[in-house]
Scaffold this motif. Sequence first.
Motif: not given
Length: 152
Positions: A78-86, A107-110, A123-125
Motif C-alpha cells: 500500500c503506497v501513501r504520498h505525504w506532502f508538507e511545507h507547501l 514529499t515522503l512516500v510510505a 524524501t523529495f522536493t
Amino acid sequence: MPQPVATTEKQVTGDLYAEVRTFYARQMRRVDALDIEGFADTFTEDGEVVHSGGERQRGRAEMIAGMRASLPRYRDICVRHWFEHLLIEADPENTGDEDTVRTSYYTLVALTDREGKVSFQPTFTVEDELVRRDGRLLTRSRVIHRDRPAER
C-alpha cells in the motif's frame, strides 16, 4: 513577547490555499489507489514530469505508459504520498495571469506491506506549475528533486 515575522512574498488567499491542498489530496489519492488514468487526468494534455533521475515524461500517454511499467513494483504493498511545507505562489511574475500557480513542497512516500511493515522512500522536493482550465486546476509541469545533504 514574540515578534511577528515580516514576509516579502505576496500571500495567497485562504480559498486558493484550500483549493490547492484539496487538489493535491485528490491527485495523490488517485496515484496511491493506482488509478493511473485518473492521476494522468490531473495533468494538462501536454503536461510534463521531470523525475529526480532526469527521466522526462511529456503528455498523458507517456505518463500512463511509465506508470504501467512501474506497477509490478507496487504489488502487495500500500503506497501513501505525504506532502508538507507547501508554498504557493500565485502569478509569481506579476503578469496578471491569475490562472497560473507555482507550488513547492516536500514529499515522503510510505510503503506498507501485507504484514503491516512500513518502509519509506527517499524524501523529495517537488516544484509544480498548476494552471486553471475550465475552472479546474491541472498540473502543467512537475519537477522532482531527490533530497541530498547540503554541500559544505
